[in-house]
Design an enzyme around this catalytic site. Structure first.
Site, PDB file in Angstrom:
ATOM      1  N   HIS A 285      36.816  59.077  37.870  1.00  0.00           N
ATOM      2  CA  HIS A 285      35.633  59.933  37.913  1.00  0.00           C
ATOM      3  C   HIS A 285      34.566  59.432  38.863  1.00  0.00           C
ATOM      4  O   HIS A 285      33.545  60.097  39.032  1.00  0.00           O
ATOM      5  CB  HIS A 285      35.043  60.049  36.509  1.00  0.00           C
ATOM      6  CG  HIS A 285      34.536  58.751  35.961  1.00  0.00           C
ATOM      7  ND1 HIS A 285      35.355  57.669  35.749  1.00  0.00           N
ATOM      8  CD2 HIS A 285      33.297  58.354  35.582  1.00  0.00           C
ATOM      9  CE1 HIS A 285      34.637  56.662  35.255  1.00  0.00           C
ATOM     10  NE2 HIS A 285      33.395  57.049  35.152  1.00  0.00           N
ATOM     11  N   CYS A 286      34.759  58.284  39.504  1.00  0.00           N
ATOM     12  CA  CYS A 286      33.692  57.697  40.331  1.00  0.00           C
ATOM     13  C   CYS A 286      34.095  57.466  41.785  1.00  0.00           C
ATOM     14  O   CYS A 286      33.505  58.042  42.695  1.00  0.00           O
ATOM     15  CB  CYS A 286      33.241  56.359  39.728  1.00  0.00           C
ATOM     16  SG  CYS A 286      32.269  56.531  38.218  1.00  0.00           S
ATOM     17  N   ILE A 287      35.070  56.599  42.000  1.00  0.00           N
ATOM     18  CA  ILE A 287      35.349  56.081  43.344  1.00  0.00           C
ATOM     19  C   ILE A 287      35.722  57.174  44.351  1.00  0.00           C
ATOM     20  O   ILE A 287      35.285  57.125  45.504  1.00  0.00           O
ATOM     21  CB  ILE A 287      36.440  54.992  43.302  1.00  0.00           C
ATOM     22  CG1 ILE A 287      36.087  53.933  42.255  1.00  0.00           C
ATOM     23  CG2 ILE A 287      36.595  54.332  44.665  1.00  0.00           C
ATOM     24  CD1 ILE A 287      34.752  53.274  42.481  1.00  0.00           C
TER      25      ILE A 287
END
Length: 446
Positions: free
Chosen positions: A276-278
């Site tokens: 969900h981030c990188i």
């Protein structure tokens, strides 16, 4: 000196009589609720998904790696309740927002979940409440997007009648060493009172609350953490392609390099970025930087390298099939091993395995997957056509029926020795076979 309203909030946070509302009961919201429940703090969870709400109230969750003992106990005692009734948002003393912040198809920030949640809060906002955004976003979102919405609809003033802060989530799903309560939290407030209140709240929930000078600085901290990871992963991914052409094993290189006790931090290549981030966060900054006419070439180049990795991996599969079996991808049966974006969890968000399946099928291959943690593929934003596909068995006969096995996620539950014994060809993007002490001509690293 804090205002009377802020002081009352801080006292209630310190004696744990505060009520916390959490908006978004997913991979961030549930661990956050558990952190509050562990401290004896009452939690009201808000979500638009009725099934998710019903499941949590019944002590069930689709997120298998998160233990729900405290949720189950809280549901019985009344210290936890999940609801779709947003009219109850006036009840909590603090509202913590943990909703998705994805990208559009043009790789621009999609703040629709944040905006809709803020609008829902704005019509129920009461004096003295603290509103905290935890979702990753670009600098200026809390102050420039949320604050005007909250003030306009409520008629209240931030920093005087209600309080606004940003504290980015730092979840690492499946990490056995660090959880929400043991990871320090960055906190930035819209004014001194908001900062003091947020510090009191998070100082109760987690091991340490770290103040910064503004909400924009806190937003930038989160982006910096994830961009750091993205560019370093891009570096080793590019080195992988270079060293592969030279016949050099990138994993051996990294393992040797990390023996240096200073000046080197190991990052590892893979088939692409997931989670969900990188894969998402760097593009939030590159988009915002355009507003200031500042180029972000280095960050964008890292994004291009990481985005190209699934294509490079599929080319390696095609080459290996041609070299070892004298055939192409068209008509080949390929088993993708691991559909989650990282090992030992069921999280498929932005998983490169989904892209690998798509690319294989575009080139005429028949692609199946096996994942011990994902029995069936959930709906996703980018790969909705794959929803509902089921994990196939991993018996010796099943393995032998495929022309190649592509290891995309190195789950510990897989018997790699049995896999090597039965597979005609293995393309390993995670170095899983070598780590299990397995070698052979049928194993190709990618």
């Amino acid at each position: 000196m804090t205002s009377p309203a802020a002081q009352r909030f801080i006292e209630r946070a310190n004696d744990r009589s505060i009520v916390v509302g959490i908006v978004g009961l997913g991979y961030v919201g549930i661990p956050l609720a558990l952190a509050a429940l562990r401290k004896g703090i009452k939690v009201i969870g808000f979500d638009i998904d009725q099934k998710r709400v019903d499941d949590l109230n019944a002590g069930r969750s689709a997120i298998k790696h998160i233990p729900l003992d405290l949720i189950i106990e809280g549901a019985k005692t009344g210290s936890f309740v999940a609801t779709t009734d947003f009219d109850r948002m006036a009840e909590p003393d603090a509202l913590l927002i943990a909703v998705p912040t994805p990208l559009t198809k043009h790789r621009e920030p999609d703040l629709s979940y944040v905006v809709k949640t803020t609008e829902a809060i704005s019509t129920r906002l009461r004096k003295g409440q603290l509103v905290v955004l935890e979702s990753t976003t670009y600098p200026g979102t809390t102050d420039g997007v949320m604050r005007p919405i909250l003030e306009r609809a409520s008629g209240l003033t931030s920093g005087e009648e209600f309080f606004l802060a940003f504290s980015p989530e730092r979840e690492d799903p499946g990490n056995p060493d660090f959880g929400t309560s043991t990871i320090p939290k960055i906190v930035g407030g819209d004014g001194a009172d908001a900062l003091a209140m947020a510090l009191a709240l998070y100082g109760t929930l987690v091991v340490k609350a770290v103040p910064v000078s503004s909400t924009a600085t806190a937003e930038a901290v989160k982006l910096t953490e994830n961009i750091f990871r993205a560019v370093n992963i891009a570096l080793v991914n590019e080195l992988k392609t270079v060293y592969a052409a030279m016949g050099i094993d990138i994993w051996e290189v990294i393992d040797a390099a990390k023996t240096k006790p200073f000046g080197f931090m190991p990052f590892y290549p893979g088939p692409g970025l997931g989670g969900h981030c990188i894969p998402i966060d760097p593009f939030y900054l590159t988009w915002k930087a355009r507003e200031y006419d500042v180029p972000t070439r280095f960050i964008e180049l890292a994004g291009e390298i990481n985005t190209a990795m699934p294509h490079w991996v599929i080319d390696r599969v095609a080459e290996a099939l041609d070299r070892q079996q004298g055939r192409g991808l068209s008509g080949a049966r390929i088993l993708v091993l691991g559909i989650a974006y990282k090992k030992n969890i069921e999280d498929t968000r932005e998983s490169p395995s989904l892209k690998l399946i798509e690319l294989l099928e575009k080139r005429g291959a028949q692609a199946d997957y096996h994942d011990p943690h994902v029995p069936a593929l959930p709906p996703t934003r980018k790969h909705g056509n794959l929803a509902g596909r089921a994990s196939v068995p991993l018996t010796a006969n099943d393995i032998a029926s495929y022309d190649a096995v592509l290891i995309a996620t190195d789950h510990d539950a897989v018997d790699y020795r049995a896999l090597v014994e039965s597979a005609k060809l293995i393309v390993d993007t995670r170095n899983a076979c070598a780590r299990a002490g397995l070698t052979g001509k049928a194993i190709v690293k990618a």
